[in-house]
Design a protein around this motif. Structure first.
Motif, PDB file in Angstrom:
ATOM      1  N   TYR A 142       0.850  -1.206   0.000  1.00  0.00           N
ATOM      2  CA  TYR A 142       0.000   0.000   0.000  1.00  0.00           C
ATOM      3  C   TYR A 142       0.878   1.246   0.000  1.00  0.00           C
ATOM      4  N   ALA A 143       0.529   2.208  -0.846  1.00  0.00           N
ATOM      5  CA  ALA A 143       1.330   3.435  -0.926  1.00  0.00           C
ATOM      6  C   ALA A 143       0.959   4.435   0.165  1.00  0.00           C
ATOM      7  N   ASN A 144      -0.274   4.346   0.680  1.00  0.00           N
ATOM      8  CA  ASN A 144      -0.759   5.326   1.670  1.00  0.00           C
ATOM      9  C   ASN A 144      -1.484   4.585   2.786  1.00  0.00           C
ATOM     10  N   ALA A 145      -0.919   4.648   3.978  1.00  0.00           N
ATOM     11  CA  ALA A 145      -1.445   3.851   5.082  1.00  0.00           C
ATOM     12  C   ALA A 145      -1.318   4.589   6.405  1.00  0.00           C
ATOM     13  N   LEU A 146      -2.242   4.266   7.297  1.00  0.00           N
ATOM     14  CA  LEU A 146      -2.161   4.679   8.700  1.00  0.00           C
ATOM     15  C   LEU A 146      -2.044   3.409   9.517  1.00  0.00           C
ATOM     16  N   CYS A 147      -1.062   3.331  10.407  1.00  0.00           N
ATOM     17  CA  CYS A 147      -0.950   2.192  11.310  1.00  0.00           C
ATOM     18  C   CYS A 147      -1.115   2.687  12.742  1.00  0.00           C
ATOM     19  N   LEU A 148      -1.913   1.970  13.514  1.00  0.00           N
ATOM     20  CA  LEU A 148      -2.220   2.373  14.884  1.00  0.00           C
ATOM     21  C   LEU A 148      -1.728   1.323  15.861  1.00  0.00           C
ATOM     22  N   VAL A 149      -1.237   1.790  16.990  1.00  0.00           N
ATOM     23  CA  VAL A 149      -0.914   0.910  18.118  1.00  0.00           C
ATOM     24  C   VAL A 149      -1.912   1.252  19.220  1.00  0.00           C
ATOM     25  N   VAL A 150      -2.800   0.308  19.535  1.00  0.00           N
ATOM     26  CA  VAL A 150      -3.812   0.544  20.565  1.00  0.00           C
ATOM     27  C   VAL A 150      -3.480  -0.362  21.749  1.00  0.00           C
ATOM     28  N   SER A 151      -2.902   0.223  22.784  1.00  0.00           N
ATOM     29  CA  SER A 151      -2.561  -0.547  23.982  1.00  0.00           C
ATOM     30  C   SER A 151      -2.733   0.355  25.194  1.00  0.00           C
ATOM     31  N   THR A 152      -1.675   0.536  25.999  1.00  0.00           N
ATOM     32  CA  THR A 152      -1.767   1.422  27.168  1.00  0.00           C
ATOM     33  C   THR A 152      -2.079   2.844  26.724  1.00  0.00           C
ATOM     34  N   GLY A 153      -1.550   3.216  25.577  1.00  0.00           N
ATOM     35  CA  GLY A 153      -1.893   4.474  24.912  1.00  0.00           C
ATOM     36  C   GLY A 153      -2.381   4.153  23.512  1.00  0.00           C
ATOM     37  N   ALA A 155     -15.080   2.656  22.210  1.00  0.00           N
ATOM     38  CA  ALA A 155     -13.675   2.708  21.771  1.00  0.00           C
ATOM     39  C   ALA A 155     -13.587   2.611  20.253  1.00  0.00           C
ATOM     40  N   ALA A 156     -14.362   1.698  19.670  1.00  0.00           N
ATOM     41  CA  ALA A 156     -14.361   1.508  18.217  1.00  0.00           C
ATOM     42  C   ALA A 156     -14.863   2.763  17.508  1.00  0.00           C
ATOM     43  N   GLN A 157     -15.855   3.407  18.090  1.00  0.00           N
ATOM     44  CA  GLN A 157     -16.392   4.636  17.500  1.00  0.00           C
ATOM     45  C   GLN A 157     -15.335   5.743  17.495  1.00  0.00           C
ATOM     46  N   ALA A 158     -14.603   5.869  18.598  1.00  0.00           N
ATOM     47  CA  ALA A 158     -13.545   6.888  18.678  1.00  0.00           C
ATOM     48  C   ALA A 158     -12.442   6.602  17.664  1.00  0.00           C
ATOM     49  N   LEU A 159     -12.043   5.341  17.556  1.00  0.00           N
ATOM     50  CA  LEU A 159     -11.015   4.970  16.579  1.00  0.00           C
ATOM     51  C   LEU A 159     -11.500   5.237  15.157  1.00  0.00           C
ATOM     52  N   ALA A 160     -12.752   4.890  14.879  1.00  0.00           N
ATOM     53  CA  ALA A 160     -13.312   5.103  13.542  1.00  0.00           C
ATOM     54  C   ALA A 160     -13.317   6.587  13.180  1.00  0.00           C
ATOM     55  N   ALA A 161     -13.693   7.430  14.137  1.00  0.00           N
ATOM     56  CA  ALA A 161     -13.719   8.875  13.876  1.00  0.00           C
ATOM     57  C   ALA A 161     -12.315   9.395  13.582  1.00  0.00           C
ATOM     58  N   GLY A 162     -11.324   8.926  14.351  1.00  0.00           N
ATOM     59  CA  GLY A 162      -9.942   9.359  14.125  1.00  0.00           C
ATOM     60  C   GLY A 162      -9.387   8.853  12.801  1.00  0.00           C
ATOM     61  N   THR A 204      -9.637  11.326   5.390  1.00  0.00           N
ATOM     62  CA  THR A 204     -10.188  12.477   4.678  1.00  0.00           C
ATOM     63  C   THR A 204      -9.099  13.507   4.403  1.00  0.00           C
ATOM     64  N   LEU A 205      -8.168  13.627   5.337  1.00  0.00           N
ATOM     65  CA  LEU A 205      -7.093  14.613   5.215  1.00  0.00           C
ATOM     66  C   LEU A 205      -6.037  14.197   4.195  1.00  0.00           C
ATOM     67  N   GLU A 239     -19.909   4.804   8.859  1.00  0.00           N
ATOM     68  CA  GLU A 239     -20.692   5.998   9.218  1.00  0.00           C
ATOM     69  C   GLU A 239     -19.872   7.280   9.106  1.00  0.00           C
ATOM     70  N   TYR A 240     -18.559   7.191   9.341  1.00  0.00           N
ATOM     71  CA  TYR A 240     -17.709   8.387   9.355  1.00  0.00           C
ATOM     72  C   TYR A 240     -16.990   8.622   8.029  1.00  0.00           C
ATOM     73  N   ALA A 241     -16.563   7.546   7.373  1.00  0.00           N
ATOM     74  CA  ALA A 241     -15.819   7.680   6.114  1.00  0.00           C
ATOM     75  C   ALA A 241     -16.821   7.607   4.964  1.00  0.00           C
ATOM     76  N   THR A 242     -17.494   8.707   4.722  1.00  0.00           N
ATOM     77  CA  THR A 242     -18.633   8.703   3.801  1.00  0.00           C
ATOM     78  C   THR A 242     -18.329   9.310   2.432  1.00  0.00           C
ATOM     79  N   LEU A 243     -17.263  10.102   2.329  1.00  0.00           N
ATOM     80  CA  LEU A 243     -16.965  10.738   1.045  1.00  0.00           C
ATOM     81  C   LEU A 243     -16.452   9.706   0.050  1.00  0.00           C
ATOM     82  N   SER A 244     -16.652   9.980  -1.240  1.00  0.00           N
ATOM     83  CA  SER A 244     -16.337   8.987  -2.270  1.00  0.00           C
ATOM     84  C   SER A 244     -14.886   8.506  -2.200  1.00  0.00           C
ATOM     85  N   PHE A 245     -13.960   9.411  -1.864  1.00  0.00           N
ATOM     86  CA  PHE A 245     -12.538   9.036  -1.917  1.00  0.00           C
ATOM     87  C   PHE A 245     -12.042   8.293  -0.675  1.00  0.00           C
ATOM     88  N   VAL A 246     -12.878   8.145   0.334  1.00  0.00           N
ATOM     89  CA  VAL A 246     -12.468   7.366   1.516  1.00  0.00           C
ATOM     90  C   VAL A 246     -13.351   6.145   1.746  1.00  0.00           C
TER      91      VAL A 246
END
Length: 311
Positions: free
Chosen positions: A130-141, A232-239, A245-246, A275-282
């Motif tokens: 993948y050329a464009n990715a976000l990776c998250l670490v969800v643990s103590t923080g 928690a899932a809702q907060a992660l989805a929004a982020g 989108t950005l 529910e959050y990623a609604t625009l065509s490009f996301v």
């Protein structure tokens, strides 16, 4: 066959791990020490030097060309310093120069632990290809990192992609960082457990009140445990949606201990993301669990070193 190796350090509040890693991402030698997190700066550095000493004592060390460090943050890669929240003795600690001195002047690359995990997942894991990715670490923080245009994008100080401190609840709880309603304040393991307990969930006979125990209860249908993971899932989805989108990411890879909850987390996460990623490009954004596991920090630190030597 390319025989050069890089040394990797993965530095956190619990452990300091070290490894020698080859160009294919394989760990050829590993060692670790507990982090003396409550001790002074020199005692912590002593543990790092002990790990490096064990690596450099190996016959393989002769093939080592660079050192990569993935550290709990904040880090400042431009200054070569670290100030890990959970290692109070290190504040603006000159880690890069100290490691360079300990390894006889080899090149040293520093990234935050979120960027290290991202580098590992892009090199060997779920973000590969993948050329464009976000990776998250969800643990103590909640940390993270970005791949943009096929390359790790650590940003000027090494902290780019720190999704844990995007605010997703304008009137939410005060976060220790000073802002309100941060993703981390809602989605980290301790906060999942805190919210489940406040709602009415009770630990079993073993007294385990961790997020992993909440996940087990959620799988068994406990409504308070389910509700905490849902939030928690809702907060992660929004982020994730805000990030997509950005900068138009194609995949969000989720790792860390909380990702071990499996469908308890990923089910509601994928639902909320629609529910959050609604625009065509996301709208085609994929969510996947991380693949590099507990070695992500070491493999990612090695990737950072390899990227540094390739420049």
């Amino acid at each position: 066959m390319h025989t050069d190796l890089v040394a990797a350090l993965d530095i956190g509040g619990t452990k300091i791990a070290g490894a020698l890693v080859d160009g294919g991402g394989r760990i050829r030698l590993r060692t670790r020490r507990p982090t003396p997190a409550r001790e002074d700066a020199e005692t912590v550095m002593g543990a790092v030097e002990s790990v490096l000493g064990e690596l450099s004592g190996s016959p393989l060390w002769a093939r080592t060309r660079a050192v990569g460090i993935g550290s709990a943050g904040p880090v400042d890669a431009s200054a070569g310093t670290v100030s890990p929240v959970n290692v109070p003795g290190w504040r603006d600690f000159p880690l890069v120069s100290r490691v360079r001195r300990a390894v006889g002047g080899l090149p040293v690359e520093l990234v935050g632990d979120g960027a290290a995990m991202t580098a590992a997942e892009h090199w060997q894991g779920a973000a590969r290809g993948y050329a464009n990715a976000l990776c998250l670490v969800v643990s103590t923080g909640v940390g993270g990192g970005l791949v943009i245009g096929g390359k790790l994008y650590p940003g000027p100080t090494g902290n780019a992609g720190h999704i844990g401190h995007i605010s997703v609840d304008l009137d939410g709880d005060l976060c220790p960082c000073g802002a309100r309603g941060c993703v981390e304040r809602i989605a980290s393991g301790p906060n999942i457990a805190r919210r489940a307990l406040a709602g009415g969930w009770r630990p079993g006979p073993d007294g385990d009140s961790s997020a992993a125990a909440v996940a087990v209860a959620a799988r068994a249908g406990d409504p308070f445990a389910v509700a905490s993971f849902e939030r928690a899932a809702q907060a992660l989805a929004a982020g994730i949606a805000a990030t997509a989108t950005l900068i138009e990411i194609e995949i969000a890879v989720v790792g860390g201990g909380v990702a071990g909850a499996g469908d308890v987390l990923f089910g509601p996460l994928r639902r909320h993301l629609r529910e959050y990623a609604t625009l065509s490009f996301v709208r085609r954004l994929t969510v996947a669990p991380a693949l590099t596991g507990t070695d992500a920090g070491l493999v990612g630190a090695a990737a950072a070193a390899l990227l540094g030597t390739a420049r």
